[in-house]
Design an enzyme around this catalytic site. Structure first.
Site, PDB file in Angstrom:
ATOM      1  N   ARG A  38       0.707  -1.145   0.103  1.00  0.00           N
ATOM      2  CA  ARG A  38       0.107  -0.070  -0.198  1.00  0.00           C
ATOM      3  C   ARG A  38       0.900   1.198  -0.027  1.00  0.00           C
ATOM      4  NH1 ARG A  38      -4.901  -2.651   1.977  1.00  0.00           N
ATOM      5  NH2 ARG A  38      -5.092  -4.019   0.505  1.00  0.00           N
ATOM      6  N   GLU A  56     -14.906 -13.362   9.571  1.00  0.00           N
ATOM      7  CA  GLU A  56     -14.929 -12.888   8.169  1.00  0.00           C
ATOM      8  C   GLU A  56     -14.797 -13.941   7.162  1.00  0.00           C
ATOM      9  OE1 GLU A  56     -11.794  -9.910   7.306  1.00  0.00           O
ATOM     10  OE2 GLU A  56     -12.669  -9.203   5.557  1.00  0.00           O
ATOM     11  N   LYS A  80     -18.601 -10.194   9.842  1.00  0.00           N
ATOM     12  CA  LYS A  80     -18.100  -9.423   8.552  1.00  0.00           C
ATOM     13  C   LYS A  80     -18.152 -10.019   7.304  1.00  0.00           C
ATOM     14  CE  LYS A  80     -13.834  -6.728   7.511  1.00  0.00           C
ATOM     15  NZ  LYS A  80     -12.996  -5.890   8.028  1.00  0.00           N
ATOM     16  N   SER A 114     -15.030  -3.923   2.498  1.00  0.00           N
ATOM     17  CA  SER A 114     -15.232  -3.398   1.193  1.00  0.00           C
ATOM     18  C   SER A 114     -14.881  -4.094   0.054  1.00  0.00           C
ATOM     19  CB  SER A 114     -14.732  -1.952   0.982  1.00  0.00           C
ATOM     20  OG  SER A 114     -13.261  -1.695   1.385  1.00  0.00           O
ATOM     21  N   GLY A 115     -13.854  -5.018   0.434  1.00  0.00           N
ATOM     22  CA  GLY A 115     -13.256  -5.965  -0.746  1.00  0.00           C
ATOM     23  C   GLY A 115     -12.958  -5.527  -2.126  1.00  0.00           C
ATOM     24  N   GLY A 116     -12.627  -4.164  -2.149  1.00  0.00           N
ATOM     25  CA  GLY A 116     -12.197  -3.874  -3.635  1.00  0.00           C
ATOM     26  C   GLY A 116     -13.355  -3.003  -4.227  1.00  0.00           C
ATOM     27  N   ARG A 124      -9.492  -0.583   2.780  1.00  0.00           N
ATOM     28  CA  ARG A 124      -9.421   0.189   1.686  1.00  0.00           C
ATOM     29  C   ARG A 124     -10.327   1.534   1.401  1.00  0.00           C
ATOM     30  NH1 ARG A 124      -8.878  -5.000  -2.173  1.00  0.00           N
ATOM     31  NH2 ARG A 124      -9.967  -5.861  -0.211  1.00  0.00           N
TER      32      ARG A 124
HETATM   33  P1  13P Z   1     -11.283  -4.176   2.880  1.00  0.00           P
HETATM   34  O1  13P Z   1     -12.450  -3.250   3.512  1.00  0.00           O
HETATM   35  O2  13P Z   1     -10.289  -3.430   2.091  1.00  0.00           O
HETATM   36  O3  13P Z   1     -11.715  -5.283   1.760  1.00  0.00           O
HETATM   37  O4  13P Z   1     -10.692  -4.677   4.133  1.00  0.00           O
HETATM   38  C1  13P Z   1     -11.270  -5.213   5.022  1.00  0.00           C
HETATM   39  C2  13P Z   1     -10.432  -6.193   5.952  1.00  0.00           C
HETATM   40  O5  13P Z   1     -10.417  -6.346   7.009  1.00  0.00           O
HETATM   41  C3  13P Z   1     -10.005  -7.482   5.121  1.00  0.00           C
HETATM   42  O6  13P Z   1      -9.718  -8.464   5.982  1.00  0.00           O
END
Ligand code: 13P
Length: 338
Positions: A31, A174, A216, A258-260, A289
């Site tokens: 990042r 998650e 999550k 958020s996942g991208g 992100r």
């Molecule tokens: P993102 O919201 O960027 O997907 O990250 C969340 C997260 O904690 C991934 O493990």
């Protein structure tokens, strides 16, 4: 109400959500490289401290930290958990050891980290953590995810959750069905449903107190290479349908990853979900992100520009806070005030 049930409720309280700042050193290095900043323990701390001391923390119920960060101190000598607590937010910690090749199905991943977890949890509790996170990943492609990946990851997630509750911390669980691929939204719905079913079967077997957990999940979306595009309304409807069908009602809240998705997509989709939410779940966010991207970009241009980096973060956290009330709009999105 038990302590963990109380913490779980606080994490998904209206107007707030979770900041996932738990990138491993490897991920954080990528990042930082993307904005031309050298990754050192100091630079990783500096960026994170910039976010954790901003006004936007008023919309952040909890911060997920990485092992390195929970042990670091600010320039004024406070520990990072103390800094987070000073804003009324709860410190949390990622406790999985990452997704590794799944023996028996090497195209897929299994999340490791159960060995020695009881001892690590006890150390993190002493350092101030009151909730934890474990992420499993599933990819949609051809015959995948396999039965093996779905079963093994569900088992590991539930064993982790049980240990976290034993250590008096809330497990954030998650199971992430990745958005990579050209599948359509119905395929994502079908696979996420299957993953969640198996996962809650294991949670039951492990005697987890579901009221003291937070799910999550991914939102239900078409793959990022799909030609299909879905509206926020379609995404909200099918996401709620999937969660209603597969998540036990004792679970107090859902904090999406958020996942991208872009920052605005993540906010808009959560806003839409809250507009039509007819479940008992509080619908919130746990974004990495989607909360940090623009702030990081600005910081990369000038790491001394704390003010503007914080301004950008404050705006994102405020917009996401509004989306938990279904009060976000594209007009408000354009007004950067704080
Ligand atoms: P993102 O919201 O960027 O997907 O990250 C969340 C997260 O904690 C991934 O493990």
């Amino acid at each position: 109400m038990s302590e963990i049930e109380n913490i779980a409720k606080q994490l998904v309280a209206k107007g707030k959500g979770i900041l996932a700042a738990d990138e491993s050193t490897g991920t954080m290095t990528k990042r930082l490289a993307s904005v031309n900043v050298e990754s050192t323990s100091e630079s990783r701390l500096k960026f994170r401290e910039t976010l954790f001391s901003s006004e936007g923390m008023k919309n952040i119920s909890g911060v997920i930290l990485y092992d390195e960060t929970i042990k670091q101190k600010t320039s004024s000598g406070k520990t990072i958990p103390e800094l987070i607590k000073s804003f009324g937010s709860i410190p949390g910690i990622k406790v999985d050891a990452g997704a590794k090749v799944l023996a028996g199905s090497p195209e897929e991943k299994i999340t490791e980290g159960l060995d020695g977890l009881r001892e690590r949890l006890s150390e993190y509790y002493k350092l101030g953590a009151r909730f934890t996170k474990w992420r499993a990943v599933y990819n949609i492609s051809g015959k995948y995810p396999s039965e093996l990946s779905i079963k093994s990851n569900a088992h590991a997630l539930a064993r982790y959750a049980s240990l976290a509750q034993e250590a008096k911390m809330v497990p954030i669980v998650e199971p992430e069905v990745l958005m990579d691929g050209n599948h359509n939204i119905n395929k994502c719905y079908e696979i996420t449903s299957k993953v969640l079913k198996e996962f809650y079967k294991e949670m039951k077997l492990n005697n987890i107190n579901l009221k003291g957990t937070i799910l999550k999940p991914n939102m239900i979306l078409p793959g990022n290479k799909s030609k299909d595009k879905s509206s926020a309304e379609e995404i909200a409807k099918i996401t709620i349908k999937c969660l209603k069908e597969n998540v036990p009602s004792e679970v107090p809240g859902i904090a999406f990853l958020s996942g991208g998705q872009t920052e605005v997509e993540s906010t808009q989709n959560l806003n839409e979900i809250n507009k039509i939410n007819n479940t008992s779940f509080l619908m919130s966010f746990s974004y990495g992100r989607a909360l940090q991207q623009s702030a990081l970009k600005n910081w990369g241009k000038n790491i001394k520009d704390t003010l503007n980096t914080q301004k950008i973060f404050n705006h994102r956290s405020k917009m996401n806070g509004l989306s938990t009330f279904a009060k976000w709009s594209s007009e408000l999105e354009k007004q950067i005030t704080s």
